[in-house]
Design a protein around this motif. Sequence first.
Motif, short mmCIF file in Angstrom:
data_model
loop_
_atom_site.label_atom_id
_atom_site.label_comp_id
_atom_site.label_asym_id
_atom_site.label_seq_id
_atom_site.Cartn_x
_atom_site.Cartn_y
_atom_site.Cartn_z
N GLN A 53 -7.14 4.69 -7.12
CA GLN A 53 -6.85 5.62 -6.03
C GLN A 53 -6.28 4.82 -4.86
O GLN A 53 -7.01 4.20 -4.10
N PRO A 54 -4.96 4.84 -4.66
CA PRO A 54 -4.32 3.99 -3.64
C PRO A 54 -4.79 4.26 -2.21
O PRO A 54 -4.77 3.37 -1.38
N SER A 55 -5.20 5.50 -1.93
CA SER A 55 -5.61 5.81 -0.56
C SER A 55 -6.84 5.02 -0.14
O SER A 55 -7.02 4.70 1.04
N ALA B 189 0.83 -1.21 0.00
CA ALA B 189 0.00 0.00 0.00
C ALA B 189 0.86 1.26 0.00
O ALA B 189 0.57 2.23 -0.71
N CYS C 106 1.96 7.83 -6.48
CA CYS C 106 1.22 9.06 -6.76
C CYS C 106 2.15 10.26 -6.95
O CYS C 106 1.70 11.33 -7.39
N TRP D 10 -4.40 9.74 -7.80
CA TRP D 10 -4.65 8.54 -8.59
C TRP D 10 -3.39 8.10 -9.33
O TRP D 10 -2.49 8.91 -9.60
N LEU E 57 2.27 1.83 -3.46
CA LEU E 57 1.25 2.41 -4.35
C LEU E 57 1.03 3.89 -4.04
O LEU E 57 0.86 4.70 -4.95
N LEU E 58 1.04 4.24 -2.76
CA LEU E 58 0.88 5.65 -2.39
C LEU E 58 2.07 6.47 -2.89
O LEU E 58 1.90 7.62 -3.32
N SER F 167 -12.69 3.19 -7.36
CA SER F 167 -11.85 2.75 -6.24
C SER F 167 -12.63 2.75 -4.94
O SER F 167 -12.55 1.81 -4.14
N ALA G 15 -5.48 1.80 0.93
CA ALA G 15 -4.66 1.92 2.14
C ALA G 15 -5.50 1.93 3.41
O ALA G 15 -5.05 1.45 4.46
#
Length: 385
Positions: free
Chosen positions: A112-114, A80, A87, A102, A83-84, A346, A117
Motif C-alpha cells: 500500500q504505497p500511501s 513515493a 495504483c 494497493w 508508487l502512488l 504495509s 508516502a
Amino acid sequence: MGRNSAIILLSAVAALVVLGLVMLSSTSVWSEEMRGAADPYALVKKQLLWLCLGSLGAWALALFDYSKLQDLWPYLLGGACVLLTCCYIPGLNVEVHGETRWVKFPGLPVLQPSELAKPIVVIALAAWFARYQAEARTFIRGYVIPCALLGIPCVLILFEKDLGTTMVLGVVGMAILFVAGTRILLLLSTAGISIWSLCWFVSQDEIRLRRILAFRNMHLEEVRLGDGWQTFRALEAFSNGGIFGTGLGYGAEKHGALPFAHTDFIFAALGEELGLVCTLITVFAFVLITIGGLAVSLYAREYFGKVLAAGITMIVVVPGILNMGVVTGSLPVTGLPLPFLSYGGSSLVFTMCSIGLLMSIHRRAVFVDSAAMPHTKERKFALKL
C-alpha cells in the motif's frame, strides 16, 4: 524525561503490538478471508512475519543517521509519487472492496504505497523548512512550494478513494507548516479550500455520502440496519464488554455481525472481549507515544530533527485517534486501520519504521544535565510595603 523518552515510547509500542497480536488471534479466525481455510491462524502468522520485517527495518533506521535524509528527500518523494501512480495502472494495481489502494509487483507481496508516502512527505517538509527556515513566512518558499510537496501526494491518494489517509496526511502536513512558521492567514485559507474540496469529493461519491448521512442519523432504526450497521455493531460490542469484558475469545460480534473485526474495527472487538480497562490502556499507550515522540523532538540536535520527530509522531498518533473516533461513533467511517493493532502488512511495517526514525533522532539528541550547568550567585529580593 529526555533520556527516558525512548523507554516510554518503545514500552507503549511493545504493549500495543502484543495486544494487537492477541486480538488478531481471537478475531481473524472468524473473518471472511479465513472461512474454509486450512490454517485458521494464517493471518496471525502473516502479521508475525510483517512484524519481524518491520522490527528489522526499525532497527536499521535507528542505526542510520537520519540527517542524511535531508539530502535524499527529493528522490524519496519522487519514488513515493511513482508508487502512488502505479495504483492507477491496470495490472499493477490491486482492487479490494472497490478501491485500488494497493499495488502488486512480480515476486513481491502486495504493498500500500500511501503508507510509505506518509513518512516520506514528513521527511520532505522537514528537510525543506530546515533549509529555508528563515524564509518560512515568505509566500513562495514558505507556502507555495511546501503546499505543492504536500498536495501532490494528497491528490494522488485522494483519487485512490482513500479519504482517511488523505485527511491524516493533510492534517499532519498543515500542522508542520504551522510549526515551521507559515503565515496563519495562508493556512486558514488553505484549510477552508481543502475542507470545501473534500465536501465536494464526498458529495460525488455515493458510498461516502451515505456514510456521512448514516453518521448523522444513527438514531434511526433503518440506518442502524443499513449503512450504519458497522458503527451500530461496534457500539453493541462496547456495550457487551462493559468494564472488564466478556473474556478473551468470548466476543459475540466478531462472528459475522461486526465486519472487519480484525482490521478497521479491532478496537471494538478489544472493547468487547477485554472491556473498558484495556481500551483505556490502549488510549493511554497512544498518549505515551505522543509524549515520548514530542520529547524526542524537543531534544533533537537540529531543526530538521525537531520537525521530523514531531511530524513522525503525528503520523503515528493521528490515525489512531481517527480510528478510535470512527469505532466509537464519534466520526464517520473512513477505513483507517488502528496502528500496531489492526491486521495489515504495509501499515505495520512502515509504522514500525517510523518508530525506528524516532529512535535514530533520539540516539543523536543532545541532552543537557541541569545539575551540571553553572549557576550564578543567588540574590534575594524583598518587597517592602
